[in-house]
Write a protein that holds these residues in place. Structure first.
Motif, PDB file in Angstrom:
ATOM      1  N   LEU A 188       0.831  -1.204   0.000  1.00 14.50           N
ATOM      2  CA  LEU A 188       0.000   0.000   0.000  1.00 14.50           C
ATOM      3  C   LEU A 188       0.867   1.257   0.000  1.00 14.50           C
ATOM      4  O   LEU A 188       0.653   2.187  -0.792  1.00 14.50           O
ATOM      5  CB  LEU A 188      -0.932  -0.011   1.211  1.00 14.50           C
ATOM      6  CG  LEU A 188      -1.902   1.154   1.366  1.00 14.50           C
ATOM      7  CD1 LEU A 188      -2.798   1.283   0.147  1.00 14.50           C
ATOM      8  CD2 LEU A 188      -2.735   0.980   2.635  1.00 14.50           C
ATOM      9  N   VAL A 192       1.435   4.157  -3.196  1.00 15.37           N
ATOM     10  CA  VAL A 192       1.275   5.615  -3.082  1.00 15.37           C
ATOM     11  C   VAL A 192       2.556   6.319  -3.540  1.00 15.37           C
ATOM     12  O   VAL A 192       2.508   7.307  -4.282  1.00 15.37           O
ATOM     13  CB  VAL A 192       0.934   6.002  -1.628  1.00 15.37           C
ATOM     14  CG1 VAL A 192       0.919   7.528  -1.474  1.00 15.37           C
ATOM     15  CG2 VAL A 192      -0.406   5.423  -1.215  1.00 15.37           C
ATOM     16  N   LEU A 216      -2.516  10.218  -2.307  1.00 13.53           N
ATOM     17  CA  LEU A 216      -3.223   9.910  -1.063  1.00 13.53           C
ATOM     18  C   LEU A 216      -4.629   9.381  -1.325  1.00 13.53           C
ATOM     19  O   LEU A 216      -5.102   8.466  -0.645  1.00 13.53           O
ATOM     20  CB  LEU A 216      -3.281  11.154  -0.176  1.00 13.53           C
ATOM     21  CG  LEU A 216      -1.955  11.581   0.472  1.00 13.53           C
ATOM     22  CD1 LEU A 216      -2.096  12.951   1.127  1.00 13.53           C
ATOM     23  CD2 LEU A 216      -1.512  10.561   1.511  1.00 13.53           C
ATOM     24  N   GLY A 219      -4.344   5.837  -2.540  1.00 16.95           N
ATOM     25  CA  GLY A 219      -4.031   4.989  -1.391  1.00 16.95           C
ATOM     26  C   GLY A 219      -5.229   4.789  -0.485  1.00 16.95           C
ATOM     27  O   GLY A 219      -5.469   3.683   0.021  1.00 16.95           O
ATOM     28  N   VAL A 365      -0.446   4.735   3.920  1.00 20.73           N
ATOM     29  CA  VAL A 365      -0.739   5.715   2.869  1.00 20.73           C
ATOM     30  C   VAL A 365       0.040   7.003   3.133  1.00 20.73           C
ATOM     31  O   VAL A 365       0.684   7.564   2.231  1.00 20.73           O
ATOM     32  CB  VAL A 365      -2.259   5.995   2.798  1.00 20.73           C
ATOM     33  CG1 VAL A 365      -2.552   7.095   1.786  1.00 20.73           C
ATOM     34  CG2 VAL A 365      -3.019   4.723   2.442  1.00 20.73           C
TER      35      VAL A 365
END
Length: 466
Positions: A188, A192, A216, A219, A365
């Motif tokens: 993850l 990002v 963002l 994510g 994130v």
């Protein structure tokens, strides 16, 4: 060729310091600064509130942190008289004060004080301590042997390297997360990171400008499908938070004051470094009288904003380093972006439910976005150092400063046998490395004959190579 293209082509900035971007672009740029700093603004309050058992007061303290950060950011961007650097110097709660603020809180607690007495003492000593930074800001012009590109470059580099650890920890899931380092978290966070890098390399200024926000959002959407987002606590927030000066009273204790006073001295030097980095990424001078005046005004702004912070029930403010990375990534250095940042922060503070939504952004994130920003801060410090003629004296100062500063970070138990005050002050890489750089710059004389010999040797070796 448009003005925007000319600026980008000649300075690598889409908008320079005094340019006024269109409202939509300015809002997006401001939002990215808020997203980069939001967690940093509220985290010290969460830590202090949790450790000292402040319970029901924490939501109010978070709201005040956001409001004061917004007002302080506006002051820095607007430059009211001599107060403010006139740049995007996002203000936020300083992590450097954590140890000394907690010590003050435990002192009040040991004397039988409850949450209100604890906060009364903390805000009292922080209010008076802010005058130390205000005084130092007026003396910076006479401290040219301390505020040099070498010293500020070392401090900025250490700041960036120290923050990288925070970004990488978030990317892995956050401090003490039960799934820390899981493949899900790493995938993850790096997704990002890749999105931001790809968009930042785009020739489209809109994509570059929005790279962090888009990263963002991507994510966040992926995290929602992974079940890592929970909005259940958002509805429990109060509707509005109203600032009340000295809501918890005002008290003082010398034992609590002295460590905080020392940290104010250190943060003045740290802020000078952050503002220098801001000048560098904003294509402003980092030498000369104009530069010294800008730094002095910026540090004065930090001091005044910390006065406001204590008055309106939050902890000392400082100029955030990570926002220099946002300027570098987006190519937007316009100080008018500071107005939008200020507005967003104040609104988030006044209406806590909005801030609660942003609090739900998963750590991986945020880590993916902040990692590249923090690395950019370190790179800005290296760039400043590289602009210097690196003599043996300067290389020695760099070696010892980096060795001590980063050594404290790599071996955190180094000072475990030292008094608590020493641990609080020198346990920070920025504090220890910065102090070493300052002390060695003052103690090690510049040997002009040796410098001339080194220049001659360098010129000869270059000539021979050609």
């Amino acid at each position: 060729m448009s003005t925007e293209q000319e600026v980008s082509g000649t300075t690598d900035l889409l908008y320079q310091l005094d340019d006024r971007p269109p409202v939509a672009k300015a809002f997006f740029a401001g939002l990215q600064h808020v997203l980069a700093s939001f967690v940093g603004v509220i985290t010290p309050t969460l830590i202090i509130g949790g450790v000292l058992g402040l319970g029901e007061h924490i939501p109010y303290l978070i709201s005040m942190a956001l409001i004061v950060s917004g007002v302080g950011t506006f002051i820095q961007a607007k430059k009211i008289g001599p107060v403010g650097a006139g740049m995007i110097c996002v203000q936020g709660t300083s992590f450097a004060f954590l140890g000394s603020v907690l010590a003050a809180g435990f002192l009040a607690k040991s004397q039988g004080g409850g949450p209100e007495e604890i906060l009364s003492l903390i805000f009292g000593v922080c209010f008076l301590g802010a005058f130390i930074e205000i005084f130092l800001s007026q003396a910076l012009s006479k401290m040219k042997r301390i505020i040099t590109p070498l010293v500020t470059g070392i401090v900025i580099t250490i700041i960036g390297i120290s923050l990288i650890k925070v970004g990488m920890t978030d990317l892995a899931g956050g401090f003490k997360a039960p799934d820390f380092g899981s493949l899900q978290n790493l995938a993850l966070g790096f997704t990002v990171l890749v999105v931001i890098i790809a968009l930042n390399r785009s020739a489209n200024p809109w994509l570059r400008l929005s790279s962090i926000v888009i990263g963002l959002i991507v994510g966040m959407v992926i995290a929602m499908f992974m079940g890592k987002v929970d909005f259940s606590s958002v509805g429990s927030q109060p509707l509005v938070s109203i600032p009340v000066p000295f809501k918890y009273g005002f008290s003082f204790d010398w034992v609590a004051f002295l460590p905080i006073a020392l940290i104010y001295f250190i943060t003045a030097i740290e802020s000078a470094g952050d503002i220098t980095a801001n000048c560098s990424v904003s294509k402003q001078p980092i030498k000369g009288e104009g530069y010294i005046k800008r730094v002095s005004n910026g540090v004065l702004g930090d001091g005044v904003n910390s006065l406001l912070a204590a008055t309106f029930n939050t902890f000392p403010n400082t100029t955030f380093s990570q926002n220099n990375g946002v300027i570098q990534l987006t190519g937007v250095a316009s100080r008018y972006i500071g107005y939008y940042i200020a507005l967003i922060l104040v609104v988030l503070g006044l209406f806590p439910v909005l801030g609660a939504v942003l609090q739900q952004i998963p750590k991986p994130v945020l880590g993916g976005a902040t990692l590249v920003m923090f690395g950019t801060v370190a790179a800005a410090g290296i760039k400043i150092i590289a602009s210097e003629e690196l003599t043996r004296r300067k290389l020695l100062i760099m070696a010892v400063s980096f060795g001590v500063g980063l050594g404290v970070t790599l071996v955190p138990d180094l000072l475990q046998q030292a008094p608590k005050l020493v641990q609080n002050v020198f346990g920070s890489a920025v504090t220890s490395g910065g102090l070493v750089a300052i002390i060695l710059s003052l103690l090690l004389p510049e040997d002009k004959a040796m410098v001339a010999a080194e220049r001659e040797s360098y010129a000869y070796s270059k000539q021979t190579a050609n």
